[in-house]
Design an enzyme around this catalytic site. Structure first.
Site, PDB file in Angstrom:
ATOM      1  N   HIS A 470       0.837  -1.205   0.000  1.00  0.00           N
ATOM      2  CA  HIS A 470       0.000   0.000   0.000  1.00  0.00           C
ATOM      3  C   HIS A 470       0.873   1.257   0.000  1.00  0.00           C
ATOM      4  O   HIS A 470       0.727   2.130  -0.851  1.00  0.00           O
ATOM      5  CB  HIS A 470      -0.915  -0.038   1.231  1.00  0.00           C
ATOM      6  CG  HIS A 470      -1.766   1.185   1.390  1.00  0.00           C
ATOM      7  ND1 HIS A 470      -3.113   1.180   1.132  1.00  0.00           N
ATOM      8  CD2 HIS A 470      -1.470   2.459   1.777  1.00  0.00           C
ATOM      9  CE1 HIS A 470      -3.607   2.389   1.340  1.00  0.00           C
ATOM     10  NE2 HIS A 470      -2.632   3.180   1.747  1.00  0.00           N
ATOM     11  N   GLU A 471       1.778   1.330   0.960  1.00  0.00           N
ATOM     12  CA  GLU A 471       2.624   2.526   1.056  1.00  0.00           C
ATOM     13  C   GLU A 471       3.507   2.661  -0.174  1.00  0.00           C
ATOM     14  O   GLU A 471       3.796   3.771  -0.625  1.00  0.00           O
ATOM     15  CB  GLU A 471       3.462   2.507   2.335  1.00  0.00           C
ATOM     16  CG  GLU A 471       2.651   2.520   3.625  1.00  0.00           C
ATOM     17  CD  GLU A 471       1.578   3.605   3.669  1.00  0.00           C
ATOM     18  OE1 GLU A 471       1.761   4.664   3.038  1.00  0.00           O
ATOM     19  OE2 GLU A 471       0.538   3.372   4.318  1.00  0.00           O
ATOM     20  N   HIS A 474       1.690   4.517  -2.874  1.00  0.00           N
ATOM     21  CA  HIS A 474       1.809   5.973  -2.693  1.00  0.00           C
ATOM     22  C   HIS A 474       3.180   6.437  -3.177  1.00  0.00           C
ATOM     23  O   HIS A 474       3.314   7.474  -3.830  1.00  0.00           O
ATOM     24  CB  HIS A 474       1.682   6.352  -1.215  1.00  0.00           C
ATOM     25  CG  HIS A 474       0.285   6.286  -0.671  1.00  0.00           C
ATOM     26  ND1 HIS A 474      -0.766   6.928  -1.262  1.00  0.00           N
ATOM     27  CD2 HIS A 474      -0.216   5.669   0.430  1.00  0.00           C
ATOM     28  CE1 HIS A 474      -1.873   6.706  -0.552  1.00  0.00           C
ATOM     29  NE2 HIS A 474      -1.563   5.939   0.480  1.00  0.00           N
ATOM     30  N   HIS A 477       3.471   6.757  -6.894  1.00  0.00           N
ATOM     31  CA  HIS A 477       2.744   7.948  -7.348  1.00  0.00           C
ATOM     32  C   HIS A 477       3.663   9.173  -7.227  1.00  0.00           C
ATOM     33  O   HIS A 477       3.683  10.050  -8.092  1.00  0.00           O
ATOM     34  CB  HIS A 477       1.509   8.121  -6.461  1.00  0.00           C
ATOM     35  CG  HIS A 477       0.378   8.875  -7.094  1.00  0.00           C
ATOM     36  ND1 HIS A 477      -0.772   9.165  -6.401  1.00  0.00           N
ATOM     37  CD2 HIS A 477       0.211   9.398  -8.321  1.00  0.00           C
ATOM     38  CE1 HIS A 477      -1.594   9.831  -7.193  1.00  0.00           C
ATOM     39  NE2 HIS A 477      -1.029   9.989  -8.359  1.00  0.00           N
TER      40      HIS A 477
END
Ligand SMILES: [Zn+2]
Length: 690
Positions: A470-471, A474, A477
């Site tokens: 998940h991290e 980010h 991105h």
């Protein structure tokens, strides 16, 4: 100002010098950067010529970029090595930073320059990214109070400063309670059922304080396994009570009660809204988001709740019946939930989280994660050297297919003392063009995963692997952006309710056999040592994936509804229409929750997301973005989840674009149509029955 050149926080353009920064550097650096920024703003204000990109935006962004980088380095240190001296320095400087940004947001002269630039012929010649950045700035000036008269502006600023302080205090109460809370156990027999690595860490934690026995804490790598596996029901109850009362008036140390702070924060945010001419803070929060109105968000959440609740009720009834019939827990309680769930899961699917954990050593997991994104996006990731803040922190470089450096990141993966809980990605440096060169982006990726135990390599639970993915989403991105305009590159300027798209997207890969199988190697002794996860075990995990997904979904909806109603409808002065935030939570629970909670439960006292973090009237964003991420992933499912061509399109239309256009435009460009709810429901094991 003493020797600013010698201050490591003022040494641009390289990476932050984490080995050299001390608390004493912070005030001089902040003062020098604020002075520099104010001088530049003065210069822009005094310039009588027509406002242009080069005369207004470029010099302003250059100054703000330096301030942001230095302060984010400080903020990062405060979160990951929270020593008393650092905390003091952080607090001493936070008001100056807050005041500066509030002044900037209210700067009437600058606001008018941006408006003039937006209306000038030059605007049409700017790139789409630059235009959007200017539009965002104008919106933020309005939200920052630039259109207020002098008296209201002063009040607005005071409110913002108080909110920043209250937010920091809120988090500290949580951290202080967690740091102070410990439960010592003398005899290992009281720890029956708890995994050996957790027990050995508890022993090491006690030994580190020269105490006998075992030290249990409320940090996730300790708290969760105790709640899932401890046979000792009284122990589970003790731990549950500690966790559920963090920073409350019923905790061991009521001095850290967040209750009064909650009412005050809601009151002040309400005042922000009325100063800006909105009916409530929820409306203010939604201005820069995809969702348009609080009513739209409430309808979205209640629609999801309506679809999920039957599944949640079924989940809970099964669990309570199992606990009663098989575990003898006729008075099934909140501290039995995880324990019974784990037992039922083990019975039904014949595996446990701890069994999987033995197959997920850190080196295999991290290598597998990197291999995955290298395959999909055609990038390479290699470890490199940089100054770090703790010996366990690692540093990596990302290169594109042609071998050019595109970004760098820090990995701080393990839970430890004096580190804020949770997991997050933050920007260290943002991508932007400076004359003929491009400043490449750098990210902090911070988790609180299980640390290595007594000389063995760290192993992660599957949930922890999901957190890491998940991290990392980010992070990608932030790091794979191709936007060169400050303010809209990477995650900057992305609507908050779309920002979880790339992160939740990555979680899907933790459930793909072709990805997971190469990330596994058994770490235990014996003939299995080094062997990959057996397919049969994976199939059982997959069958269990949606185990209790109904309960999990309504829990998230409960948080999101509470948050939206708190900021849309609750009056903290008149105490209407609910007597207190807790009464509102009780009402929300009556509406959507299926799990009874004890009367002492003070969950909202540690709900930092919406009181300090940026999720106020925005917690729904997780579910909102999950609609986007599930629907985006469904295109990969159709083409093959490792498809480099779909990956290239995801990179091109979503990751690389950052905030340079609206999230809806980016989504439609990738998916070929607006988002649909089907994939989210399918991924959660819920069919489209309505
Ligand atoms: Zn996230």
């Amino acid at each position: 100002m003493a020797l600013p050149a010698a201050n490591p926080l003022l040494d641009f353009p390289g990476l932050p010098h984490f080995d050299a920064v001390t608390p004493a550097h912070i005030a001089p650096a902040v003062d020098a950067l604020l002075d520099g920024a104010r001088a530049t703003i003065d210069m822009i204000e005094r310039d009588a010529g027509p406002p242009t990109w080069d005369s207004v935006v470029a010099p302003l962004m250059d100054r703000l970029d330096r301030l942001h980088r230095a302060w984010n380095a400080v903020r990062n240190l405060n979160a990951v090595v929270n020593t008393p001296a650092l905390r003091d320095a952080y607090h001493a400087n936070l008001p100056k930073i807050t005041a500066f940004y509030t002044d900037l947001g209210q700067n009437d002269a600058l606001y008018r320059k941006f408006l003039a630039l937006q209306a000038a012929p030059e605007f049409a010649t700017l790139s789409q990214a630059a235009q959007r950045m200017i539009d965002n700035e104008i919106r933020d000036f309005r939200l920052g109070g630039a259109e207020l008269d002098a008296a209201k502006r002063a009040r607005f600023k005071a409110v913002k400063e108080e909110l920043a302080e209250l937010g920091a205090e809120f988090d500290e109460h949580v951290l202080d309670t967690e740091n102070a809370w410990a439960h010592f156990v003398d005899d290992a027999s009281a720890l029956a059922g708890i995994p050996a690595d957790v027990v050995s860490q508890a022993r090491a934690a006690a030994a580190a304080e020269r105490k006998p026995g075992y030290k249990l804490t409320l940090r996730m790598p300790c708290y969760l396994p105790v709640m899932q596996y401890a046979e000792n029901r009284a122990l589970r109850e003790t731990m549950h009570r500690g966790f559920a009362t963090i920073a409350s008036e019923v905790a061991d140390n009521p001095a850290w009660d967040n209750g009064p702070l909650i009412d005050r924060i809601v009151e002040l945010r309400g005042e922000v809204a009325s100063l800006l001419g909105y009916r409530n803070f929820a409306e203010v929060s939604l201005v820069p988001k995809m969702a348009q109105t609080p009513a739209e968000v409430l309808a979205f959440l209640r629609d999801l709740a309506r679809r999920a609740r039957p599944f949640a009720e079924r989940d809970y009834a099964e669990l309570a019946a199992f606990a009663r019939d098989e575990l003898g827990l006729s008075d099934f309680a909140a501290w039995d939930l995880s324990y019974a769930a784990e037992k039922l899961k083990a019975r039904r699917y014949a595996y446990s989280e701890q069994e999987i954990k033995q197959y997920l050593p850190e080196d295999k997991v991290v290598a597998g994660l990197f291999r995955l994104v290298e395959t999909i996006y055609g990038i390479t990731i290699r470890e490199a050297q940089a100054a770090v803040w703790h010996p366990s922190v690692r540093f990596f470089q990302v290169r594109d297919g042609a071998g050019a450096l595109t970004g760098e990141f820090f990995f701080d993966l393990y839970a430890r003392e004096c580190k804020q809980g949770g997991a997050w990605m933050d920007d260290a440096i943002n991508r932007r063009r400076i004359d003929d060169a491009v400043q490449h982006p750098v990210a902090y990726m911070i988790c609180n995963l299980s640390p290595p135990a007594e000389g063995k390599p760290a192993t992660f639970t599957h949930d922890e692997v999901i957190t890491l993915f998940h991290e990392f989403g980010h992070g990608l991105h932030q790091l794979l952006t191709r936007v060169e305009v400050p303010g809209v590159s990477g995650i900057q300027g992305v609507e908050w309710d779309a920002v979880e798209l790339p992160s939740q997207f990555m979680e899907n890969y933790c459930w793909e056999w072709d990805v997971l199988k190469d990330m596994t190697a058994y770490v235990g002794d014996g003939p299995l040592h080094g062997t990959p996860l057996p397919r049969t075990l994976f199939d059982r995990m997959l069958a269990a994936k949606n185990f209790q997904s109904g309960m999990a979904l309504v829990r998230q909806i409960e948080f999101a509804l509470f948050d939206m109603l708190l900021y849309a409808d609750y009056d903290p002065v008149a105490h209407t229409p609910w007597a207190s935030p807790q009464a509102l939570l009780d009402a929300v629970r009556a509406e959507v929750s299926v799990v009874p909670r004890p009367a002492y439960d003070r969950f909202i006292h540690s709900f930092s997301h919406i009181f300090d973090g940026g999720y106020a009237a925005g917690y729904y964003s997780y579910k909102w973005a999950e609609v986007l991420s599930a629907d985006a992933y469904s295109l990969f499912e159709a083409a093959g989840v490792l498809s480099p061509s779909v990956g290239a399109r995801f990179l091109e239309e979503i990751l690389a674009r950052g905030g340079s256009r609206s999230a809806m435009e980016s989504f439609v460009a990738f998916r070929g149509r607006p988002p649909q709810l089907d994939a989210l429901l399918r991924h959660n094991g819920m069919t489209l029955a309505s």
